[in-house]
Write a protein that holds these residues in place. Structure first.
Motif, PDB file in Angstrom:
ATOM      1  N   GLY A   1      61.436  -7.245  15.630  1.00  0.00           N
ATOM      2  CA  GLY A   1      61.479  -8.912  15.240  1.00  0.00           C
ATOM      3  C   GLY A   1      62.546  -9.293  14.251  1.00  0.00           C
ATOM      4  N   SER A   2      62.059  -9.545  13.056  1.00  0.00           N
ATOM      5  CA  SER A   2      62.997 -10.031  11.937  1.00  0.00           C
ATOM      6  C   SER A   2      64.172  -8.984  11.941  1.00  0.00           C
ATOM      7  CB  SER A   2      62.308  -9.888  10.650  1.00  0.00           C
ATOM      8  OG  SER A   2      61.195 -10.565  10.610  1.00  0.00           O
ATOM      9  N   ASP A   3      63.808  -7.848  12.166  1.00  0.00           N
ATOM     10  CA  ASP A   3      64.864  -6.756  12.149  1.00  0.00           C
ATOM     11  C   ASP A   3      65.741  -6.541  13.240  1.00  0.00           C
ATOM     12  OD1 ASP A   3      66.580  -4.568  11.248  1.00  0.00           O
ATOM     13  OD2 ASP A   3      65.026  -3.132  11.809  1.00  0.00           O
ATOM     14  N   VAL A   4      66.691  -7.669  13.689  1.00  0.00           N
ATOM     15  CA  VAL A   4      67.392  -7.567  15.191  1.00  0.00           C
ATOM     16  C   VAL A   4      68.039  -6.490  15.235  1.00  0.00           C
ATOM     17  CG1 VAL A   4      68.950  -9.073  16.291  1.00  0.00           C
ATOM     18  CG2 VAL A   4      67.505 -10.104  15.071  1.00  0.00           C
ATOM     19  N   ALA A   5      68.497  -5.701  14.002  1.00  0.00           N
ATOM     20  CA  ALA A   5      69.476  -4.394  14.296  1.00  0.00           C
ATOM     21  C   ALA A   5      68.387  -3.366  14.583  1.00  0.00           C
ATOM     22  CB  ALA A   5      70.043  -4.225  13.024  1.00  0.00           C
TER      23      ALA A   5
ATOM     24  N   ASP B   1      77.116 -24.155   7.494  1.00  0.00           N
ATOM     25  CA  ASP B   1      76.907 -23.262   6.316  1.00  0.00           C
ATOM     26  C   ASP B   1      75.476 -22.474   6.350  1.00  0.00           C
ATOM     27  OD1 ASP B   1      75.896 -22.942   3.537  1.00  0.00           O
ATOM     28  OD2 ASP B   1      77.154 -24.616   2.841  1.00  0.00           O
ATOM     29  N   PRO B   2      75.578 -21.027   6.586  1.00  0.00           N
ATOM     30  CA  PRO B   2      74.426 -20.417   6.718  1.00  0.00           C
ATOM     31  C   PRO B   2      73.271 -20.805   5.619  1.00  0.00           C
ATOM     32  CG  PRO B   2      76.374 -19.114   7.077  1.00  0.00           C
ATOM     33  CD  PRO B   2      76.761 -20.380   6.481  1.00  0.00           C
ATOM     34  N   VAL B   3      73.607 -20.937   4.227  1.00  0.00           N
ATOM     35  CA  VAL B   3      72.641 -20.998   3.303  1.00  0.00           C
ATOM     36  C   VAL B   3      72.061 -22.321   3.474  1.00  0.00           C
ATOM     37  CG1 VAL B   3      72.538 -21.279   0.741  1.00  0.00           C
ATOM     38  CG2 VAL B   3      74.127 -19.668   1.705  1.00  0.00           C
TER      39      VAL B   3
ATOM     40  N   LYS C   1      65.762 -24.631   7.461  1.00  0.00           N
ATOM     41  CA  LYS C   1      64.808 -24.242   8.292  1.00  0.00           C
ATOM     42  C   LYS C   1      63.684 -23.870   7.381  1.00  0.00           C
ATOM     43  CE  LYS C   1      62.842 -21.056  11.079  1.00  0.00           C
ATOM     44  NZ  LYS C   1      61.629 -20.338  10.735  1.00  0.00           N
ATOM     45  N   TYR C   2      63.689 -23.189   6.217  1.00  0.00           N
ATOM     46  CA  TYR C   2      62.867 -22.668   5.633  1.00  0.00           C
ATOM     47  C   TYR C   2      62.157 -24.024   4.911  1.00  0.00           C
ATOM     48  CZ  TYR C   2      60.954 -21.506   0.923  1.00  0.00           C
ATOM     49  OH  TYR C   2      60.113 -21.454  -0.274  1.00  0.00           O
ATOM     50  N   TYR C   3      62.629 -24.938   4.545  1.00  0.00           N
ATOM     51  CA  TYR C   3      61.813 -26.067   3.697  1.00  0.00           C
ATOM     52  C   TYR C   3      61.298 -27.126   4.615  1.00  0.00           C
ATOM     53  CZ  TYR C   3      60.659 -29.839   0.576  1.00  0.00           C
ATOM     54  OH  TYR C   3      59.910 -30.428  -0.292  1.00  0.00           O
ATOM     55  N   ALA C   4      61.968 -27.314   5.773  1.00  0.00           N
ATOM     56  CA  ALA C   4      61.391 -28.115   6.755  1.00  0.00           C
ATOM     57  C   ALA C   4      60.014 -27.486   7.404  1.00  0.00           C
ATOM     58  CB  ALA C   4      62.210 -28.244   8.015  1.00  0.00           C
TER      59      ALA C   4
ATOM     60  N   SER D   1      61.775 -15.971  10.024  1.00  0.00           N
ATOM     61  CA  SER D   1      60.486 -16.204   9.229  1.00  0.00           C
ATOM     62  C   SER D   1      61.039 -16.783   8.097  1.00  0.00           C
ATOM     63  CB  SER D   1      59.631 -14.872   9.101  1.00  0.00           C
ATOM     64  OG  SER D   1      60.225 -14.084   8.303  1.00  0.00           O
ATOM     65  N   SER D   2      59.970 -17.353   7.259  1.00  0.00           N
ATOM     66  CA  SER D   2      60.361 -18.054   5.824  1.00  0.00           C
ATOM     67  C   SER D   2      60.779 -17.051   4.915  1.00  0.00           C
ATOM     68  CB  SER D   2      59.163 -18.968   5.208  1.00  0.00           C
ATOM     69  OG  SER D   2      58.758 -19.916   5.933  1.00  0.00           O
ATOM     70  N   GLU D   3      60.259 -15.869   4.932  1.00  0.00           N
ATOM     71  CA  GLU D   3      60.919 -14.966   4.094  1.00  0.00           C
ATOM     72  C   GLU D   3      62.210 -14.407   4.559  1.00  0.00           C
ATOM     73  OE1 GLU D   3      57.817 -14.502   5.717  1.00  0.00           O
ATOM     74  OE2 GLU D   3      56.479 -14.254   3.875  1.00  0.00           O
ATOM     75  N   ILE D   4      62.635 -14.301   5.640  1.00  0.00           N
ATOM     76  CA  ILE D   4      64.006 -13.845   6.020  1.00  0.00           C
ATOM     77  C   ILE D   4      64.889 -15.143   5.833  1.00  0.00           C
ATOM     78  CG2 ILE D   4      65.418 -13.398   8.079  1.00  0.00           C
ATOM     79  CD1 ILE D   4      63.426 -11.232   7.422  1.00  0.00           C
ATOM     80  N   GLU D   5      64.368 -16.540   5.767  1.00  0.00           N
ATOM     81  CA  GLU D   5      65.292 -17.390   5.364  1.00  0.00           C
ATOM     82  C   GLU D   5      65.417 -17.460   3.899  1.00  0.00           C
ATOM     83  OE1 GLU D   5      66.704 -18.956   7.745  1.00  0.00           O
ATOM     84  OE2 GLU D   5      65.287 -18.703   9.416  1.00  0.00           O
ATOM     85  N   GLU D   6      64.514 -17.086   3.218  1.00  0.00           N
ATOM     86  CA  GLU D   6      64.478 -16.852   1.713  1.00  0.00           C
ATOM     87  C   GLU D   6      65.551 -15.635   1.120  1.00  0.00           C
ATOM     88  OE1 GLU D   6      60.920 -17.975  -0.711  1.00  0.00           O
ATOM     89  OE2 GLU D   6      60.488 -16.833   0.615  1.00  0.00           O
ATOM     90  N   LEU D   7      65.535 -14.624   2.007  1.00  0.00           N
ATOM     91  CA  LEU D   7      66.342 -13.500   1.830  1.00  0.00           C
ATOM     92  C   LEU D   7      67.939 -13.928   2.112  1.00  0.00           C
ATOM     93  CD1 LEU D   7      64.396 -10.433   3.330  1.00  0.00           C
ATOM     94  CD2 LEU D   7      64.979 -10.854   0.843  1.00  0.00           C
ATOM     95  N   THR D   8      67.972 -14.783   3.094  1.00  0.00           N
ATOM     96  CA  THR D   8      69.503 -15.105   3.523  1.00  0.00           C
ATOM     97  C   THR D   8      70.044 -16.016   2.522  1.00  0.00           C
ATOM     98  OG1 THR D   8      68.657 -15.025   6.014  1.00  0.00           O
ATOM     99  CG2 THR D   8      70.526 -16.253   5.477  1.00  0.00           C
ATOM    100  N   ILE D   9      69.148 -16.858   1.987  1.00  0.00           N
ATOM    101  CA  ILE D   9      69.795 -17.877   0.980  1.00  0.00           C
ATOM    102  C   ILE D   9      69.917 -17.313  -0.205  1.00  0.00           C
ATOM    103  CG2 ILE D   9      68.927 -19.683  -0.602  1.00  0.00           C
ATOM    104  CD1 ILE D   9      66.720 -20.506   1.734  1.00  0.00           C
TER     105      ILE D   9
END
Ligand SMILES: Cc1cc2nc3c(=O)[nH]c(=O)nc-3n(C[C@H](O)[C@H](O)[C@H](O)COP(=O)(O)OP(=O)(O)OC[C@H]3O[C@@H](n4cnc5c(N)ncnc54)[C@H](O)[C@@H]3O)c2cc1C
Length: 373
Positions: free
Chosen positions: A121-125, A303-305, A311-314, A354-362
């Protein structure tokens, strides 16, 4: 710096709102949610009236907001038949675009994007579906995909699968490819998933590929680059998910404001006033980040960040607004669209990262940038 939208977009906002208020009647909202049915006739009307304009990205963003503001489930069903088309637009050759993109944009075909698997899921790899290359250059596809939007109603799916071995633990994202698969081909089967929390008017399914022959002409872009293409796609789709969430938050605000206008006792309570102020402020903040991220993306300089922040905040704002509006309006809220909107809003915290994945990306991208500064 000008924060106002051009007049034609403000005008389009009104047109879409009028369409949604007319076509998404209360009994229809309830019917399609309760029966978990895709609203084919509402989508047909939306196409006939030219509600979705894929030629203008800002127009599309505003349209999504206004559709979701009135009903997220029905709004998503108008937008979702195009899901994944950007992959063909960006990577497809002329023939692929003519055969697979143009009919989708004309509303004649429905498509989907199949990435998620029971183990990835989150782990696309972690994708395990396999594309085995044949001597004639075609592929044999085996594996299964999970939670696929339009799974049982799509004519075609863009599928990400492994086209070579995993080179090493660090390079799990290597050797994946993207192909277009027609759902009528032998070996493709689907199971519709029932009982999901929200967005129930949309179709979600498991899709199984059993020795599906995929012609070499259906490879999108270059072999082995599927993971990067998928990440690129999420940089686009996350902006639209943010717009969906802003629309939902705005819809929740509409409901509580409407009650405040009619009910003096309700509007005179401090709690009501705080709730309205808090929701309105968060919507404004979510919209600002989203429009800023969109302005970079629409100039082909994403800008991916910022995109992940949007996405996370909205998404969190959508959940916050519907929950607070439900609490403030009590039984009235529980018996109106708010109950459904609350369930729909939560989905935005899960899909497209997911929100956690967005936070990790940021965090990761921000640290990389700060370390190199
Ligand atoms: C209605 C709906 C429609 C969908 N449509 C599609 C579609 O059309 N195509 C498609 O490919 N997919 C689709 N999805 C799948 C969606 O993208 C996945 O659900 C999403 O990527 C999360 O994967 P998962 O559900 O396997 O959860 P998991 O990846 O198992 O995550 C479970 C939890 O663990 C957390 N987590 C996972 N990894 C980490 C980590 N490294 N660090 C911290 N926390 C972590 C997550 O944030 C989450 O809270 C859809 C999902 C839904 C609900």
């Amino acid at each position: 710096m000008d924060f106002s939208l051009p007049p034609e977009l403000e005008e389009k906002r009104k047109v879409v709102r009028a369409f949604a208020l007319r076509e998404f009647a209360d009994e229809k909202k309830r019917y399609y949610d309760e029966h978990e049915k895709f609203p084919f006739e509402i989508r047909k009307k939306a196409m006939e009236e030219g509600i979705l304009n894929y030629g203008n990205y800002w127009d599309l963003l505003i349209t999504i907001e206004e559709l979701f503001r009135v009903d997220p489930g029905l709004g998503f069903s108008i937008f979702a038949p195009f899901f994944g088309n950007e992959n063909i637009l960006l990577l497809g050759n002329d023939e692929q675009k003519k055969k697979y993109l143009e009919p989708v944009l004309r509303g004649e075909r429905i498509m989907g994007f199949a990435v998620t698997e029971p183990v990835a899921g989150s782990d696309v790899a972690g994708i395990a579906s396999k594309l085995d290359k044949q001597p004639d250059g075609s592929y044999i596809l085996n594996g299964s995909k999970m939670f696929i939007t339009n799974g049982t109603i799509a004519d075609q799916l863009v599928v990400v699968a492994r086209s070579g071995p995993v080179p090493s633990e660090q390079k799990r994202h290597h050797n994946m490819s993207m192909v277009i698969v027609e759902t009528k081909w032998p070996g493709v089967s689907t199971n519709k998933l029932y009982g999901k929390m929200g967005m129930r008017a949309s179709d979600t399914a498991e899709v199984i590929f059993d020795n599906v022959k995929v012609p070499k002409e259906n490879l999108l872009g270059e072999e082995g680059k599927g993971f990067y293409y998928a990440m690129n796609f999420f940089n686009i789709s996350r902006i639209y998910v943010a717009a969906m969430a802003i629309g939902i938050a705005q819809g929740a605000l509409d409901i509580i404001v409407e009650k405040a206008k009619k009910d003096k006792a309700f509007s005179s309570m401090e709690g009501t006033q705080f709730t309205i102020a808090e929701i309105a402020t968060r919507i404004e903040a979510a919209r600002l980040i989203t429009y800023k991220a969109a302005s970079f993306l629409f100039q082909f300089n994403p800008d991916p960040v910022l995109t992940s922040m949007a996405k996370y905040y909205a998404a969190e704002t959508g959940t916050y607004a519907t929950e607070k509006a439900l609490l403030a309006t009590g039984m009235d809220g529980a018996l109106t669209s708010l109950e459904r909107m609350f369930r729909d809003a939560k989905i935005n915290e899960i899909w497209e990262g997911s929100s956690e994945i967005e936070e990790l990306t940021i965090y990761r991208m921000l640290m990389k940038k700060l370390e190199s500064d």
